[in-house]
Design an enzyme around this catalytic site. Structure first.
Site, PDB file in Angstrom:
ATOM      1  N   CYS A 151       0.742  -1.244  -0.126  1.00 28.06           N
ATOM      2  CA  CYS A 151       0.094   0.096   0.117  1.00 28.06           C
ATOM      3  C   CYS A 151       0.890   1.206   0.097  1.00 28.06           C
ATOM      4  O   CYS A 151       1.478   1.476   1.032  1.00 28.06           O
ATOM      5  CB  CYS A 151      -0.801  -0.008   1.163  1.00 28.06           C
ATOM      6  SG  CYS A 151      -2.125   1.574   1.338  1.00 28.06           S
ATOM      7  N   CYS A 154      -0.398   4.114   2.335  1.00 28.05           N
ATOM      8  CA  CYS A 154      -0.277   3.871   3.644  1.00 28.05           C
ATOM      9  C   CYS A 154       1.384   4.207   4.026  1.00 28.05           C
ATOM     10  O   CYS A 154       1.405   4.773   5.168  1.00 28.05           O
ATOM     11  CB  CYS A 154      -0.497   2.407   4.029  1.00 28.05           C
ATOM     12  SG  CYS A 154      -2.116   1.778   3.447  1.00 28.05           S
ATOM     13  N   ASP A 155       2.135   3.578   3.116  1.00 29.69           N
ATOM     14  CA  ASP A 155       3.402   3.662   3.740  1.00 29.69           C
ATOM     15  C   ASP A 155       4.660   4.418   2.946  1.00 29.69           C
ATOM     16  O   ASP A 155       5.813   4.555   3.213  1.00 29.69           O
ATOM     17  CB  ASP A 155       4.097   2.178   3.611  1.00 29.69           C
ATOM     18  CG  ASP A 155       3.279   1.106   4.449  1.00 29.69           C
ATOM     19  OD1 ASP A 155       2.778   1.715   5.428  1.00 29.69           O
ATOM     20  OD2 ASP A 155       3.006   0.065   4.054  1.00 29.69           O
TER      21      ASP A 155
END
Ligand code: NAP
Length: 334
Positions: A151, A154-155
């Site tokens: 992701c 997200c990261d």
């Protein structure tokens, strides 16, 4: 089509203490699950939506959705989920932060156990979605969250001014690679062929982005590093040559697997594990409908999932109406 021979005996009645009879239960809270609550809510059926571990599913992790109609400038994935939820709740849907752990479709009302409750539902809509596919190489599991990610939204932030690789050649790989260029110094896309699967617009954007490079005809064979990713081993599938490359992060976007565990041996699935539905979104068990990516290996878009959710819920309403009218056979909208 084969229909399971189940005996539909009664409408919702109170069961054991702690159990909750509901007319309609929606398992999953992605675009399909939340859309499938909207119509029953408006029909006063008070649907209950089980969110699963992630409210909104995959789209909530998407930075921006640019192809959902009504948002000409695009809309944030989690913002869109919030709007879906608000709209369903406004008409009486109940969104529960809970996860189904057990499903029994051999009895009716259908039994669905969660961490907190045991539901007995007259009609069930399954929208459990799909999960990113893993490469299955050494180092992948051990270094997930320590440089390996599925992701970018997200990261990505953790890779500011770092060098990362992206594995895959589809729309997801390119879209996420483009997103990663906001943070990383360089993004190298590793693809097993010499031709991308992604659509033309994304290909053009990626090709013209100075931070993006490509390594063609190559598979990743190992992810290296002890406490964090330091590099990868690669193999050229045409020449057989093996090489190593240093990198700070490995983002993997090589497709998805349907979340079908709860329905093994209970519902018909295709060879890839996707639930089989007819054009009315019926599974092979009357009263059980499926929508979104759990039943769609092809389109996998927010709009198609939302559309499937709406269609499934309209049929589920019809199913409940037929039960309430005590019709001998459950009819479907032709
Ligand atoms: P996908 O289209 O199935 O692409 C998966 C990619 O990963 C392919 O390039 C495939 O290579 C590669 N791959 C698969 N297994 C691999 C392995 N074991 N090792 C190395 N590479 C592997 O998946 P996706 O990109 O997640 O997209 C899924 C669907 O969602 C598609 O229909 C796509 O159009 C849609 N989507 C649309 C958008 C958008 O419209 N903005 C964004 C994201 C996704 P091959 O090409 O060689 O098979």
């Amino acid at each position: 089509r084969k229909q399971n021979d189940i005996n539909i005996t009664a409408l919702t009645t109170s069961k054991t203490p702690g159990s909750e009879p509901v007319k309609m239960l929606n398992i999953g809270s992605g675009p399909a699950g939340l859309s499938s609550a909207l119509y029953p809510a408006r029909a006063n059926l008070e649907p209950v939506v089980l969110t699963g571990m992630e409210l909104g599913g995959q789209v909530s992790l998407t930075h921006i959705v640019e192809n959902y109609p009504g948002f000409p400038e695009g809309v944030g994935g989690s913002e869109l989920v919030e709007l879906f939820q608000k709209q369903a709740e406004r008409f009486g849907a109940s969104v529960k932060f809970d996860t189904a752990t057990e499903v029994d479709l051999s009895q009716h009302p259908f039994r669905v156990a969660t961490y907190n409750t045991e539901y007995f539902a007259d009609a069930l809509i399954i929208s459990t979605g799909a999960t990113p596919r893993h490469l299955g190489v050494n180092g992948e599991t051990e270094l997930t969250g320590r440089g390996v990610s599925y992701c970018a939204t997200c990261d990505g932030w953790f890779f500011k001014e770092k060098d990362v690789v992206v594995v895959g050649g589809g729309d997801s790989a390119l879209e996420e690679a483009l997103f990663l260029t906001r943070y990383a110094d360089s993004v190298t896309i590793i693809h097993r062929r010499d031709e991308l699967r992604a659509g033309a617009i994304l290909q053009k954007r990626a090709a013209s982005n100075p931070k993006i490079k490509f390594i063609w005809d190559t598979v990743l064979t190992e992810i290296l590093g002890d406490s964090a990713v330091t590099g990868i081993s690669l193999k050229n599938v045409k020449t057989g040559e093996s090489t190593e490359k240093t990198t700070d992060g490995v983002f993997i976007f090589i497709g998805h697997l349907p979340n079908n565990d709860l329905f093994q041996d209970q519902l018909e699935m295709d060879a890839l594990g996707y639930l089989v539905v007819d054009r009315h979104m019926h599974t092979n068990v009357p009263g059980v409908f499926a929508a979104g990516e759990i039943a769609d290996p092809i389109f996998r878009q927010v709009i198609t999932s939302a559309g499937m959710g709406a269609a499934a819920s309209m049929q589920a309403i019809h199913f409940i109406e037929a039960l309430e009218d005590e019709l001998p056979e459950v009819e479907t909208i032709a």
